[in-house]
Design a protein around this motif. Structure first.
Motif, PDB file in Angstrom:
ATOM      1  N   VAL A 103       4.649  10.005  -7.449  1.00  0.00           N
ATOM      2  CA  VAL A 103       5.271  10.217  -8.602  1.00  0.00           C
ATOM      3  C   VAL A 103       4.527  10.430  -9.780  1.00  0.00           C
ATOM      4  CG1 VAL A 103       7.373   9.235  -9.536  1.00  0.00           C
ATOM      5  CG2 VAL A 103       7.223   9.482  -7.100  1.00  0.00           C
ATOM      6  N   GLN A 104       3.769   9.380 -10.167  1.00  0.00           N
ATOM      7  CA  GLN A 104       3.350   9.122 -11.282  1.00  0.00           C
ATOM      8  C   GLN A 104       2.014  10.488 -11.648  1.00  0.00           C
ATOM      9  OE1 GLN A 104       2.034   5.334 -11.938  1.00  0.00           O
ATOM     10  NE2 GLN A 104       4.027   4.549 -12.360  1.00  0.00           N
ATOM     11  N   VAL A 105       1.437  10.782 -10.729  1.00  0.00           N
ATOM     12  CA  VAL A 105       0.129  11.657 -10.703  1.00  0.00           C
ATOM     13  C   VAL A 105       0.620  12.976 -10.169  1.00  0.00           C
ATOM     14  CG1 VAL A 105      -2.225  12.382 -10.171  1.00  0.00           C
ATOM     15  CG2 VAL A 105      -1.386   9.719 -10.780  1.00  0.00           C
ATOM     16  N   LEU A 106       0.956  13.298  -8.995  1.00  0.00           N
ATOM     17  CA  LEU A 106       1.273  14.525  -8.399  1.00  0.00           C
ATOM     18  C   LEU A 106       2.173  15.360  -9.101  1.00  0.00           C
ATOM     19  CD1 LEU A 106      -0.001  13.677  -4.826  1.00  0.00           C
ATOM     20  CD2 LEU A 106      -1.438  14.442  -6.689  1.00  0.00           C
ATOM     21  N   ALA A 132       0.663  -1.130  -0.110  1.00  0.00           N
ATOM     22  CA  ALA A 132      -0.056   0.115  -0.107  1.00  0.00           C
ATOM     23  C   ALA A 132       0.963   1.281   0.212  1.00  0.00           C
ATOM     24  CB  ALA A 132      -1.062   0.025   1.232  1.00  0.00           C
ATOM     25  N   LEU A 133       1.942   1.282   0.785  1.00  0.00           N
ATOM     26  CA  LEU A 133       2.908   2.557   0.944  1.00  0.00           C
ATOM     27  C   LEU A 133       3.459   2.630  -0.588  1.00  0.00           C
ATOM     28  CD1 LEU A 133       4.252   4.766   2.474  1.00  0.00           C
ATOM     29  CD2 LEU A 133       5.912   3.041   3.319  1.00  0.00           C
ATOM     30  N   PHE A 134       4.194   1.433  -1.085  1.00  0.00           N
ATOM     31  CA  PHE A 134       4.571   1.593  -2.495  1.00  0.00           C
ATOM     32  C   PHE A 134       3.366   2.112  -3.388  1.00  0.00           C
ATOM     33  CE2 PHE A 134       4.803  -0.626  -6.526  1.00  0.00           C
ATOM     34  CZ  PHE A 134       6.248  -0.108  -6.900  1.00  0.00           C
ATOM     35  N   LEU A 135       2.250   1.764  -3.512  1.00  0.00           N
ATOM     36  CA  LEU A 135       1.450   2.198  -4.489  1.00  0.00           C
ATOM     37  C   LEU A 135       1.116   3.615  -4.143  1.00  0.00           C
ATOM     38  CD1 LEU A 135      -1.149  -0.616  -4.580  1.00  0.00           C
ATOM     39  CD2 LEU A 135       0.386   0.085  -6.228  1.00  0.00           C
ATOM     40  N   THR A 136       0.953   4.164  -2.779  1.00  0.00           N
ATOM     41  CA  THR A 136       0.979   5.684  -2.389  1.00  0.00           C
ATOM     42  C   THR A 136       2.062   6.372  -3.123  1.00  0.00           C
ATOM     43  OG1 THR A 136      -0.311   4.843  -0.505  1.00  0.00           O
ATOM     44  CG2 THR A 136       0.675   7.138  -0.481  1.00  0.00           C
ATOM     45  N   LYS A 137       3.301   5.948  -2.873  1.00  0.00           N
ATOM     46  CA  LYS A 137       4.683   6.442  -3.363  1.00  0.00           C
ATOM     47  C   LYS A 137       4.604   6.676  -4.967  1.00  0.00           C
ATOM     48  CE  LYS A 137       7.770   5.561   0.176  1.00  0.00           C
ATOM     49  NZ  LYS A 137       8.701   4.764   0.680  1.00  0.00           N
ATOM     50  N   GLN A 138       3.825   5.561  -5.639  1.00  0.00           N
ATOM     51  CA  GLN A 138       3.903   5.655  -7.063  1.00  0.00           C
ATOM     52  C   GLN A 138       2.834   6.444  -7.440  1.00  0.00           C
ATOM     53  OE1 GLN A 138       2.682   1.563  -8.087  1.00  0.00           O
ATOM     54  NE2 GLN A 138       4.165   1.543 -10.087  1.00  0.00           N
ATOM     55  N   GLU A 180       9.120  19.612  -1.172  1.00  0.00           N
ATOM     56  CA  GLU A 180       9.152  18.402  -0.674  1.00  0.00           C
ATOM     57  C   GLU A 180       8.213  17.382  -1.116  1.00  0.00           C
ATOM     58  OE1 GLU A 180       8.967  16.249   3.613  1.00  0.00           O
ATOM     59  OE2 GLU A 180       8.283  18.089   3.436  1.00  0.00           O
ATOM     60  N   ILE A 181       8.800  16.098  -1.592  1.00  0.00           N
ATOM     61  CA  ILE A 181       7.974  15.191  -2.238  1.00  0.00           C
ATOM     62  C   ILE A 181       7.832  13.813  -1.189  1.00  0.00           C
ATOM     63  CG2 ILE A 181       7.587  13.382  -4.290  1.00  0.00           C
ATOM     64  CD1 ILE A 181       9.184  15.228  -5.827  1.00  0.00           C
ATOM     65  N   THR A 182       6.528  13.753  -0.675  1.00  0.00           N
ATOM     66  CA  THR A 182       6.474  12.618   0.215  1.00  0.00           C
ATOM     67  C   THR A 182       5.105  11.747  -0.123  1.00  0.00           C
ATOM     68  OG1 THR A 182       4.622  13.852   1.314  1.00  0.00           O
ATOM     69  CG2 THR A 182       6.953  14.344   2.132  1.00  0.00           C
ATOM     70  N   THR A 183       4.747  10.755   0.581  1.00  0.00           N
ATOM     71  CA  THR A 183       3.455  10.010   0.330  1.00  0.00           C
ATOM     72  C   THR A 183       2.151  10.816   0.549  1.00  0.00           C
ATOM     73  OG1 THR A 183       3.662   8.997   2.398  1.00  0.00           O
ATOM     74  CG2 THR A 183       4.840   7.584   0.917  1.00  0.00           C
ATOM     75  N   HIS A 184       2.337  12.043   1.246  1.00  0.00           N
ATOM     76  CA  HIS A 184       1.276  12.781   1.500  1.00  0.00           C
ATOM     77  C   HIS A 184       0.971  13.840   0.232  1.00  0.00           C
ATOM     78  CE1 HIS A 184       1.000  11.225   5.222  1.00  0.00           C
ATOM     79  NE2 HIS A 184       2.298  11.495   5.628  1.00  0.00           N
ATOM     80  N   GLY A 185       1.783  14.119  -0.742  1.00  0.00           N
ATOM     81  CA  GLY A 185       1.941  14.847  -1.500  1.00  0.00           C
ATOM     82  C   GLY A 185       3.088  15.558  -2.036  1.00  0.00           C
TER      83      GLY A 185
END
Length: 133
Positions: A30-33, A21-27, A77-82
């Motif tokens: 990176v891919q959308v935001l 789930a964390l991997f998909l969030t990071k993905q 900053e690029i995080t899993t939150h945005g």
């Protein structure tokens, strides 16, 4: 009374599912935001590229004098939150919102509003790509 929170943690998830789930969030980040944020950066830099003189009028984006503002608009900053889009020029806030002695010369939110129209398109392109795997 209805509680204002709810259970969002699946109780049967193991460590591997959380890692995935964390991997998909990071993905997703990176891919959308990141592409959306980069569009905002590029548009903001374009908006402030009109050469000075003359000075910008109230309500118009600031004109380029030294290029410092333009050079300091970038990704933060690029995080899993945005992803953060920022301007490191210390006078950015004064230009965007104005002061007691100067009317606003907005450049940032104009860039965001321009990109908002493309957000669903970018999101669904990535989603379609992921679903077809």
């Amino acid at each position: 009374m209805i509680p204002l929170m709810w259970e969002v943690t699946p109780r049967d998830w193991n460590e591997e599912r959380w890692k995935h789930a964390l991997f998909l969030t990071k993905q997703f980040t990176v891919q959308v935001l990141v592409p959306i944020a980069l569009q905002i950066v590029n548009i903001a830099k374009t908006i402030v590229s009109t050469q000075y003189p003359p000075a910008s009028a109230s309500g118009e984006p600031p004109h380029r004098r030294t290029g410092f503002l333009q050079e300091n608009i970038d990704l933060g900053e690029i995080t899993t939150h945005g992803v953060t889009v920022r301007s490191k020029a210390p006078y950015s806030r004064a230009l965007e919102y104005g002061t007691s002695k100067m009317q606003p010369r907005p450049f940032f939110w104009a860039s965001v509003m321009f990109v908002i129209e493309d957000m669903p398109k970018i999101f669904f392109e990535v989603l379609d790509k992921e679903m077809s795997r």
